[in-house]
Design a protein around this motif. Structure first.
Motif, PDB file in Angstrom:
ATOM      1  N   UNK A   1       7.733  83.206  31.104  1.00 43.10           N
ATOM      2  CA  UNK A   1       6.671  82.829  30.183  1.00 43.10           C
ATOM      3  C   UNK A   1       5.502  83.786  30.344  1.00 43.10           C
ATOM      4  N   UNK A   2       4.991  84.278  29.214  1.00 44.75           N
ATOM      5  CA  UNK A   2       3.830  85.160  29.235  1.00 44.75           C
ATOM      6  C   UNK A   2       2.572  84.315  29.415  1.00 44.75           C
ATOM      7  N   UNK A   3       1.456  84.969  29.627  1.00 38.89           N
ATOM      8  CA  UNK A   3       0.196  84.249  29.827  1.00 38.89           C
ATOM      9  C   UNK A   3      -0.205  83.439  28.603  1.00 38.89           C
ATOM     10  N   UNK A   4       0.217  83.885  27.418  1.00 41.71           N
ATOM     11  CA  UNK A   4      -0.129  83.130  26.203  1.00 41.71           C
ATOM     12  C   UNK A   4       0.941  82.091  25.854  1.00 41.71           C
ATOM     13  N   UNK A   5       1.908  81.855  26.760  1.00 45.26           N
ATOM     14  CA  UNK A   5       2.871  80.779  26.582  1.00 45.26           C
ATOM     15  C   UNK A   5       4.165  81.142  25.870  1.00 45.26           C
TER      16      UNK A   5
END
Length: 109
Positions: free
Chosen positions: A21-25
């Motif tokens: 998962x990236x920081x922006x979800x």
């Protein structure tokens, strides 16, 4: 005449899938590869074979499943039999870095 690209690699086995998962979800699917050391079974040179390459095996295969020809090939190289044989081209000036019975590991990347 174009220049040949010589690329050394390793043989792995697909171990499964997961996601990151990236920081922006956002979800990113990822394939997990089990990259065990590849054992060198043969070194091919320009003098003997006309080109430079290494032949590797990976994984483990039971001795009962190896035919006589394969057993002789692995025995000559003094390496444990693997799932198969793969060949990677190597630059002519780099082939001296490899020896039969040696290993190619993921740290080449």
């Amino acid at each position: 005449m174009s220049a040949k690209v010589h690329q050394l690699g390793i043989v792995g086995r697909k171990a499964g899938m997961t996601r990151l998962f990236t920081e922006d979800g956002k979800s990113i699917p990822v394939t997990l590869i089990e990259a065990t050391p590849n054992r060198i079974t043969q070194v091919k040179t320009v003098d003997t074979d006309g080109y430079s390459a290494i032949q590797v095996t990976a994984g483990v295969k039971r001795a009962a499943l190896i035919n006589k020809t394969g057993a002789g090939h692995y025995g000559k190289a003094k390496v444990e039999a693997g799932r198969g044989l793969w060949e990677f081209r190597v630059a002519d000036d780099k082939i001296a870095d490899f020896a039969v019975g040696g290993e190619v590991k993921a740290d080449i990347f």
